[in-house]
Design a protein around this motif. Structure first.
Motif, PDB file in Angstrom:
ATOM      1  N   ALA A  37      55.237  55.793  34.813  1.00  0.00           N
ATOM      2  CA  ALA A  37      54.526  56.720  33.633  1.00  0.00           C
ATOM      3  C   ALA A  37      53.733  55.970  32.749  1.00  0.00           C
ATOM      4  O   ALA A  37      52.914  56.603  31.878  1.00  0.00           O
ATOM      5  CB  ALA A  37      55.768  57.343  33.102  1.00  0.00           C
ATOM      6  N   ASN A  38      53.997  54.571  32.680  1.00  0.00           N
ATOM      7  CA  ASN A  38      53.101  53.620  31.946  1.00  0.00           C
ATOM      8  C   ASN A  38      51.712  53.659  32.381  1.00  0.00           C
ATOM      9  O   ASN A  38      51.663  53.274  33.566  1.00  0.00           O
ATOM     10  CB  ASN A  38      53.685  52.316  31.822  1.00  0.00           C
ATOM     11  N   PRO A  39      50.704  54.208  31.740  1.00  0.00           N
ATOM     12  CA  PRO A  39      49.429  54.177  32.398  1.00  0.00           C
ATOM     13  C   PRO A  39      48.880  52.792  32.825  1.00  0.00           C
ATOM     14  O   PRO A  39      48.115  52.746  33.767  1.00  0.00           O
ATOM     15  CB  PRO A  39      48.484  54.798  31.360  1.00  0.00           C
ATOM     16  N   PHE A  40      49.424  51.689  32.194  1.00  0.00           N
ATOM     17  CA  PHE A  40      48.784  50.339  32.406  1.00  0.00           C
ATOM     18  C   PHE A  40      49.405  50.178  33.913  1.00  0.00           C
ATOM     19  O   PHE A  40      48.785  49.460  34.807  1.00  0.00           O
ATOM     20  CB  PHE A  40      49.252  49.504  31.325  1.00  0.00           C
ATOM     21  N   ALA A  41      50.716  50.151  33.998  1.00  0.00           N
ATOM     22  CA  ALA A  41      51.314  50.088  35.251  1.00  0.00           C
ATOM     23  C   ALA A  41      50.828  50.872  36.193  1.00  0.00           C
ATOM     24  O   ALA A  41      50.705  50.257  37.360  1.00  0.00           O
ATOM     25  CB  ALA A  41      52.782  49.992  35.131  1.00  0.00           C
ATOM     26  N   ALA A  42      50.595  52.002  36.075  1.00  0.00           N
ATOM     27  CA  ALA A  42      50.051  52.875  37.082  1.00  0.00           C
ATOM     28  C   ALA A  42      48.706  52.422  37.554  1.00  0.00           C
ATOM     29  O   ALA A  42      48.436  52.222  38.804  1.00  0.00           O
ATOM     30  CB  ALA A  42      50.201  54.440  36.737  1.00  0.00           C
ATOM     31  N   LEU A  43      47.898  52.000  36.566  1.00  0.00           N
ATOM     32  CA  LEU A  43      46.449  51.490  36.940  1.00  0.00           C
ATOM     33  C   LEU A  43      46.427  50.257  37.678  1.00  0.00           C
ATOM     34  O   LEU A  43      45.818  50.193  38.553  1.00  0.00           O
ATOM     35  CB  LEU A  43      45.458  51.319  35.758  1.00  0.00           C
ATOM     36  N   ILE A  44      47.411  49.391  37.180  1.00  0.00           N
ATOM     37  CA  ILE A  44      47.480  48.188  38.069  1.00  0.00           C
ATOM     38  C   ILE A  44      48.060  48.204  39.541  1.00  0.00           C
ATOM     39  O   ILE A  44      47.302  47.626  40.332  1.00  0.00           O
ATOM     40  CB  ILE A  44      48.349  47.180  37.160  1.00  0.00           C
ATOM     41  N   VAL A  45      48.927  49.024  39.613  1.00  0.00           N
ATOM     42  CA  VAL A  45      49.504  49.401  41.023  1.00  0.00           C
ATOM     43  C   VAL A  45      48.608  49.873  41.659  1.00  0.00           C
ATOM     44  O   VAL A  45      48.075  49.447  43.025  1.00  0.00           O
ATOM     45  CB  VAL A  45      50.899  50.065  40.894  1.00  0.00           C
ATOM     46  N   SER A  48      45.702  47.419  42.639  1.00  0.00           N
ATOM     47  CA  SER A  48      46.458  46.525  43.604  1.00  0.00           C
ATOM     48  C   SER A  48      46.331  47.084  45.161  1.00  0.00           C
ATOM     49  O   SER A  48      46.144  46.447  45.981  1.00  0.00           O
ATOM     50  CB  SER A  48      47.599  45.930  43.432  1.00  0.00           C
ATOM     51  N   ILE A  49      46.923  48.405  45.244  1.00  0.00           N
ATOM     52  CA  ILE A  49      46.986  48.928  46.482  1.00  0.00           C
ATOM     53  C   ILE A  49      45.419  49.103  47.062  1.00  0.00           C
ATOM     54  O   ILE A  49      45.183  48.882  48.557  1.00  0.00           O
ATOM     55  CB  ILE A  49      47.628  50.263  46.579  1.00  0.00           C
ATOM     56  N   LEU A  50      44.645  49.531  46.304  1.00  0.00           N
ATOM     57  CA  LEU A  50      43.268  49.781  46.724  1.00  0.00           C
ATOM     58  C   LEU A  50      42.672  48.552  47.192  1.00  0.00           C
ATOM     59  O   LEU A  50      41.999  48.493  48.270  1.00  0.00           O
ATOM     60  CB  LEU A  50      42.509  50.682  45.768  1.00  0.00           C
ATOM     61  N   PHE A  51      42.629  47.504  46.207  1.00  0.00           N
ATOM     62  CA  PHE A  51      42.336  46.178  46.646  1.00  0.00           C
ATOM     63  C   PHE A  51      42.654  45.487  48.034  1.00  0.00           C
ATOM     64  O   PHE A  51      41.992  44.803  48.799  1.00  0.00           O
ATOM     65  CB  PHE A  51      42.408  45.128  45.546  1.00  0.00           C
ATOM     66  N   VAL A  52      44.180  45.797  48.271  1.00  0.00           N
ATOM     67  CA  VAL A  52      45.004  45.257  49.391  1.00  0.00           C
ATOM     68  C   VAL A  52      44.424  46.019  50.488  1.00  0.00           C
ATOM     69  O   VAL A  52      44.527  45.257  51.751  1.00  0.00           O
ATOM     70  CB  VAL A  52      46.420  45.227  48.941  1.00  0.00           C
ATOM     71  N   LEU A  53      43.964  47.078  50.508  1.00  0.00           N
ATOM     72  CA  LEU A  53      43.483  47.890  51.575  1.00  0.00           C
ATOM     73  C   LEU A  53      42.351  47.524  52.027  1.00  0.00           C
ATOM     74  O   LEU A  53      41.754  48.072  53.025  1.00  0.00           O
ATOM     75  CB  LEU A  53      43.966  49.395  51.512  1.00  0.00           C
ATOM     76  N   GLN A  54      41.556  46.796  51.202  1.00  0.00           N
ATOM     77  CA  GLN A  54      39.970  46.544  51.575  1.00  0.00           C
ATOM     78  C   GLN A  54      40.020  45.646  52.728  1.00  0.00           C
ATOM     79  O   GLN A  54      40.706  44.974  53.023  1.00  0.00           O
ATOM     80  CB  GLN A  54      39.136  45.852  50.359  1.00  0.00           C
ATOM     81  N   ARG A  55      38.643  45.706  53.444  1.00  0.00           N
ATOM     82  CA  ARG A  55      38.421  44.748  54.446  1.00  0.00           C
ATOM     83  C   ARG A  55      37.953  43.386  54.096  1.00  0.00           C
ATOM     84  O   ARG A  55      38.223  42.322  54.728  1.00  0.00           O
ATOM     85  CB  ARG A  55      37.302  45.702  55.375  1.00  0.00           C
ATOM     86  N   LYS A  56      37.443  43.335  52.850  1.00  0.00           N
ATOM     87  CA  LYS A  56      36.878  41.855  52.561  1.00  0.00           C
ATOM     88  C   LYS A  56      38.092  41.061  52.198  1.00  0.00           C
ATOM     89  O   LYS A  56      38.740  41.607  51.342  1.00  0.00           O
ATOM     90  CB  LYS A  56      35.855  42.054  51.490  1.00  0.00           C
ATOM     91  N   GLY A  63      43.478  41.844  44.960  1.00  0.00           N
ATOM     92  CA  GLY A  63      44.472  42.867  44.630  1.00  0.00           C
ATOM     93  C   GLY A  63      45.885  42.238  44.878  1.00  0.00           C
ATOM     94  O   GLY A  63      46.781  42.342  44.169  1.00  0.00           O
ATOM     95  N   THR A  64      46.050  41.068  45.697  1.00  0.00           N
ATOM     96  CA  THR A  64      47.299  40.437  45.910  1.00  0.00           C
ATOM     97  C   THR A  64      47.475  39.676  44.572  1.00  0.00           C
ATOM     98  O   THR A  64      48.846  39.573  43.687  1.00  0.00           O
ATOM     99  CB  THR A  64      47.632  39.465  46.860  1.00  0.00           C
ATOM    100  N   LEU A  65      46.586  39.049  43.864  1.00  0.00           N
ATOM    101  CA  LEU A  65      46.794  38.126  42.791  1.00  0.00           C
ATOM    102  C   LEU A  65      47.141  39.029  41.423  1.00  0.00           C
ATOM    103  O   LEU A  65      47.959  38.804  40.621  1.00  0.00           O
ATOM    104  CB  LEU A  65      45.490  37.202  42.453  1.00  0.00           C
ATOM    105  N   LEU A  66      46.337  40.067  41.547  1.00  0.00           N
ATOM    106  CA  LEU A  66      46.723  41.494  40.480  1.00  0.00           C
ATOM    107  C   LEU A  66      47.980  41.908  40.323  1.00  0.00           C
ATOM    108  O   LEU A  66      48.863  41.671  39.278  1.00  0.00           O
ATOM    109  CB  LEU A  66      45.601  42.482  40.701  1.00  0.00           C
ATOM    110  N   ILE A  67      48.771  42.051  41.449  1.00  0.00           N
ATOM    111  CA  ILE A  67      49.869  42.455  41.663  1.00  0.00           C
ATOM    112  C   ILE A  67      51.167  41.670  41.213  1.00  0.00           C
ATOM    113  O   ILE A  67      51.923  41.523  40.653  1.00  0.00           O
ATOM    114  CB  ILE A  67      50.427  43.192  42.833  1.00  0.00           C
TER     115      ILE A  67
END
Length: 123
Positions: A37-45, A48-56, A63-67
């Motif tokens: 429910a914390n907007p900062f936590a939701a944005l980071i998660v 991170s998921i979007l970056f981890v699912l990227q192909r590059k 994304g891994t470093l961010l989480i």
């Protein structure tokens, strides 16, 4: 004798940790929802998921470093201090195991994908 009873001191701890707590005990799944429910936590998660699912590879590692940085520096500690321990005993915060498992799962998934991608690219 009356000083040992839970009362004003416990309510004061819960007011510090969870200002809008309704008095019911919080379980671990409600704790995850409360953390998201914390907007900062939701944005980071979500990022991170979007970056981890990227192909590059660079986005995957970012994304891994961010989480991992979020989990280490911006979440409640895994080993609770006195205030959080008292709030957990009172019931206004729940167990953090599911929240930490979620963050660790995202980070581990990113590390596995990055290592497989590096091994495939360098072999």
């Amino acid at each position: 004798m009356l000083a040992s009873l839970p009362g004003a001191a416990s309510a004061e701890v819960c007011d510090k940790v969870r200002p809008y707590w309704d008095g019911s005990h919080t379980n671990m799944f409600e704790e995850v929802i409360g953390q998201l429910a914390n907007p900062f936590a939701a944005l980071i998660v979500v990022l991170s998921i979007l970056f981890v699912l990227q192909r590059k590879l660079i986005f995957l590692l970012f994304g891994t470093l961010l989480i991992c940085v979020y989990a280490l520096f911006f979440t409640d500690p895994l080993f609770l201090d006195d205030v959080n321990w008292a709030a957990k005993q009172e019931g206004c915060i729940g167990n953090q195991e599911v929240w930490w498992a979620t963050l660790a799962g995202i980070g581990l998934f990113g590390l596995i994908r990055a290592s497989r991608k590096m091994l495939r690219g360098w072999a």
